[in-house]
Design a protein around this motif. Structure first.
Motif, PDB file in Angstrom:
ATOM      1  N   ALA A 208      37.492 -27.147 -48.548  1.00  0.00           N
ATOM      2  CA  ALA A 208      36.599 -28.307 -48.585  1.00  0.00           C
ATOM      3  C   ALA A 208      35.653 -28.283 -47.390  1.00  0.00           C
ATOM      4  O   ALA A 208      34.461 -28.614 -47.517  1.00  0.00           O
ATOM      5  CB  ALA A 208      37.420 -29.595 -48.601  1.00  0.00           C
ATOM      6  N   ALA A 209      36.172 -27.892 -46.220  1.00  0.00           N
ATOM      7  CA  ALA A 209      35.326 -27.789 -45.032  1.00  0.00           C
ATOM      8  C   ALA A 209      34.273 -26.705 -45.211  1.00  0.00           C
ATOM      9  O   ALA A 209      33.128 -26.859 -44.755  1.00  0.00           O
ATOM     10  CB  ALA A 209      36.186 -27.500 -43.809  1.00  0.00           C
ATOM     11  N   LEU A 210      34.641 -25.614 -45.880  1.00  0.00           N
ATOM     12  CA  LEU A 210      33.688 -24.540 -46.157  1.00  0.00           C
ATOM     13  C   LEU A 210      32.579 -25.029 -47.078  1.00  0.00           C
ATOM     14  O   LEU A 210      31.394 -24.746 -46.863  1.00  0.00           O
ATOM     15  CB  LEU A 210      34.413 -23.343 -46.781  1.00  0.00           C
ATOM     16  CG  LEU A 210      33.553 -22.149 -47.208  1.00  0.00           C
ATOM     17  CD1 LEU A 210      32.746 -21.599 -46.038  1.00  0.00           C
ATOM     18  CD2 LEU A 210      34.454 -21.054 -47.807  1.00  0.00           C
ATOM     19  N   ARG A 211      32.949 -25.806 -48.099  1.00  0.00           N
ATOM     20  CA  ARG A 211      31.936 -26.364 -49.004  1.00  0.00           C
ATOM     21  C   ARG A 211      30.996 -27.304 -48.258  1.00  0.00           C
ATOM     22  O   ARG A 211      29.790 -27.309 -48.514  1.00  0.00           O
ATOM     23  CB  ARG A 211      32.600 -27.094 -50.172  1.00  0.00           C
ATOM     24  CG  ARG A 211      33.214 -26.179 -51.201  1.00  0.00           C
ATOM     25  CD  ARG A 211      33.624 -26.937 -52.450  1.00  0.00           C
ATOM     26  NE  ARG A 211      34.792 -27.779 -52.250  1.00  0.00           N
ATOM     27  CZ  ARG A 211      36.049 -27.383 -52.365  1.00  0.00           C
ATOM     28  NH1 ARG A 211      36.311 -26.110 -52.631  1.00  0.00           N
ATOM     29  NH2 ARG A 211      37.051 -28.226 -52.201  1.00  0.00           N
ATOM     30  N   ALA A 212      31.551 -28.106 -47.360  1.00  0.00           N
ATOM     31  CA  ALA A 212      30.713 -29.022 -46.582  1.00  0.00           C
ATOM     32  C   ALA A 212      29.721 -28.241 -45.729  1.00  0.00           C
ATOM     33  O   ALA A 212      28.554 -28.630 -45.600  1.00  0.00           O
ATOM     34  CB  ALA A 212      31.588 -29.912 -45.710  1.00  0.00           C
ATOM     35  N   GLU A 213      30.173 -27.123 -45.158  1.00  0.00           N
ATOM     36  CA  GLU A 213      29.285 -26.271 -44.363  1.00  0.00           C
ATOM     37  C   GLU A 213      28.176 -25.693 -45.242  1.00  0.00           C
ATOM     38  O   GLU A 213      27.000 -25.670 -44.850  1.00  0.00           O
ATOM     39  CB  GLU A 213      30.106 -25.143 -43.739  1.00  0.00           C
ATOM     40  CG  GLU A 213      29.302 -24.181 -42.883  1.00  0.00           C
ATOM     41  CD  GLU A 213      30.157 -23.037 -42.352  1.00  0.00           C
ATOM     42  OE1 GLU A 213      29.582 -22.113 -41.751  1.00  0.00           O
ATOM     43  OE2 GLU A 213      31.390 -23.061 -42.545  1.00  0.00           O
ATOM     44  N   GLN A 246      36.930 -37.900 -54.209  1.00  0.00           N
ATOM     45  CA  GLN A 246      36.223 -38.879 -53.392  1.00  0.00           C
ATOM     46  C   GLN A 246      36.221 -38.521 -51.906  1.00  0.00           C
ATOM     47  O   GLN A 246      35.289 -38.853 -51.179  1.00  0.00           O
ATOM     48  CB  GLN A 246      36.841 -40.268 -53.591  1.00  0.00           C
ATOM     49  CG  GLN A 246      36.657 -40.821 -54.988  1.00  0.00           C
ATOM     50  CD  GLN A 246      35.185 -40.911 -55.380  1.00  0.00           C
ATOM     51  OE1 GLN A 246      34.348 -41.328 -54.570  1.00  0.00           O
ATOM     52  NE2 GLN A 246      34.861 -40.529 -56.600  1.00  0.00           N
ATOM     53  N   GLU A 247      37.257 -37.827 -51.471  1.00  0.00           N
ATOM     54  CA  GLU A 247      37.302 -37.397 -50.071  1.00  0.00           C
ATOM     55  C   GLU A 247      36.104 -36.518 -49.729  1.00  0.00           C
ATOM     56  O   GLU A 247      35.499 -36.646 -48.665  1.00  0.00           O
ATOM     57  CB  GLU A 247      38.609 -36.641 -49.822  1.00  0.00           C
ATOM     58  CG  GLU A 247      38.727 -36.049 -48.419  1.00  0.00           C
ATOM     59  CD  GLU A 247      39.959 -35.186 -48.264  1.00  0.00           C
ATOM     60  OE1 GLU A 247      39.926 -34.259 -47.437  1.00  0.00           O
ATOM     61  OE2 GLU A 247      40.966 -35.438 -48.978  1.00  0.00           O
ATOM     62  N   GLU A 248      35.763 -35.618 -50.654  1.00  0.00           N
ATOM     63  CA  GLU A 248      34.608 -34.742 -50.426  1.00  0.00           C
ATOM     64  C   GLU A 248      33.293 -35.456 -50.677  1.00  0.00           C
ATOM     65  O   GLU A 248      32.322 -35.261 -49.951  1.00  0.00           O
ATOM     66  CB  GLU A 248      34.688 -33.513 -51.330  1.00  0.00           C
ATOM     67  CG  GLU A 248      35.673 -32.482 -50.868  1.00  0.00           C
ATOM     68  CD  GLU A 248      35.435 -31.151 -51.552  1.00  0.00           C
ATOM     69  OE1 GLU A 248      34.423 -30.491 -51.249  1.00  0.00           O
ATOM     70  OE2 GLU A 248      36.280 -30.775 -52.385  1.00  0.00           O
ATOM     71  N   LEU A 249      33.249 -36.263 -51.720  1.00  0.00           N
ATOM     72  CA  LEU A 249      31.999 -36.943 -52.054  1.00  0.00           C
ATOM     73  C   LEU A 249      31.546 -37.851 -50.916  1.00  0.00           C
ATOM     74  O   LEU A 249      30.354 -38.022 -50.688  1.00  0.00           O
ATOM     75  CB  LEU A 249      32.183 -37.746 -53.339  1.00  0.00           C
ATOM     76  CG  LEU A 249      32.434 -36.907 -54.593  1.00  0.00           C
ATOM     77  CD1 LEU A 249      32.684 -37.817 -55.803  1.00  0.00           C
ATOM     78  CD2 LEU A 249      31.280 -35.963 -54.876  1.00  0.00           C
ATOM     79  N   ALA A 250      32.487 -38.412 -50.187  1.00  0.00           N
ATOM     80  CA  ALA A 250      32.145 -39.258 -49.063  1.00  0.00           C
ATOM     81  C   ALA A 250      31.424 -38.465 -47.976  1.00  0.00           C
ATOM     82  O   ALA A 250      30.629 -39.011 -47.211  1.00  0.00           O
ATOM     83  CB  ALA A 250      33.403 -39.912 -48.487  1.00  0.00           C
TER      84      ALA A 250
END
Length: 257
Positions: A208-213, A246-250
């Protein structure tokens, strides 16, 4: 699969994300798959609008098996429990049937392993829909065999340029971003920038952190392209793989604001 009015879009960033409209099917498909494929219908296209969408076609037509080679011994090893999506061959008949029903003007696509073969699907779709579809793909020269791209109707839209963004492949083993600019054929018709993404998969915090990056990198590119064109009409499409919901969408929402 939303429609977009053919007049210039109200200034905004429109985001269309899909986990997969359809996973490809092995041939022949079983009765339950056949029933769901035949029964499914999208909403009708609104008169005077264009229909935009995104579709992860799941390793079209299949993902070739590539053994892991030990650099010291040269021995081959198979990946443990490869996912079903790596084993099944796409059923072209079912795929074309769904694409015909979508009746789209513009479609972002993901996981095209063989673009040359997929062009035959696009040609068949043009024949069945009496349209002039064309497809354009990323190159993925240094990483994933899964290419991304766009299909668009040349009777409705003109492709002005495309750009590949390898920097979105932050790990060196994923997919790049792929952006383009289109405009309608008539004076005063729609014009817009667009990008297709296929972010890293996986449900762990690390993925998930990689996707956020990756998404933060894409957002910077989108802002630069909007500034370059002076046009805030921009559509971000693709498979964002938001496995943590929702954790990621936020996290994603303010990134794309």
């Amino acid at each position: 699969m939303p429609d977009s009015n053919r007049k210039p879009l109200a200034p905004r960033l429109l985001i269309l994300a899909a986990f997969a409209l359809l996973a490809g099917c092995s041939a022949p498909i079983d009765s339950s798959e056949q029933h769901s494929t035949e029964q499914w219908l999208p909403s009708a296209v609104t008169e005077g609008n264009l229909r935009f969408g995104t579709f992860n076609i799941r390793n079209y037509p299949e993902l070739p098996y590539v053994p892991t080679i030990d650099p010291e011994t040269g021995a081959e090893s198979s990946p443990p429990n490869p996912p079903l999506s790596h084993l099944k061959h796409t059923n072209d008949e079912a795929l074309v049937s769904l694409l015909v029903k979508l009746d789209f003007d513009f479609l972002a696509i993901q996981e095209i392993v063989d673009p040359e073969l997929f062009v035959h699907v696009v040609t068949r779709l043009s024949e069945l829909r009496d349209r002039d579809y064309a497809a354009v793909f990323s190159e993925n020269a240094t990483s994933s065999p899964q290419q991304i791209g766009f299909i668009y109707d040349r009777d409705e839209l003109k492709l002005l340029w495309t750009r590949e963004h390898p920097e979105i492949d932050t790990s060196g083993r994923l997919r790049p971003g792929f952006s383009a600019r289109f405009r309608g054929l008539e004076e005063g018709d729609i014009d817009f920038g667009t990008m297709v993404l296929h972010l890293a998969s996986g449900s762990s915090h690390k993925r998930a952190a990689l996707r956020a990056e990756q998404l933060a990198m894409a957002a910077d590119i989108v802002r630069d392209e909007i500034e370059e064109s002076g046009d805030e009409d921009y559509i971000l499409l693709g498979d964002l793989n938001t496995a943590r919901d929702q954790e990621e969408l936020a996290i994603h929402d303010p990134t794309l604001a």
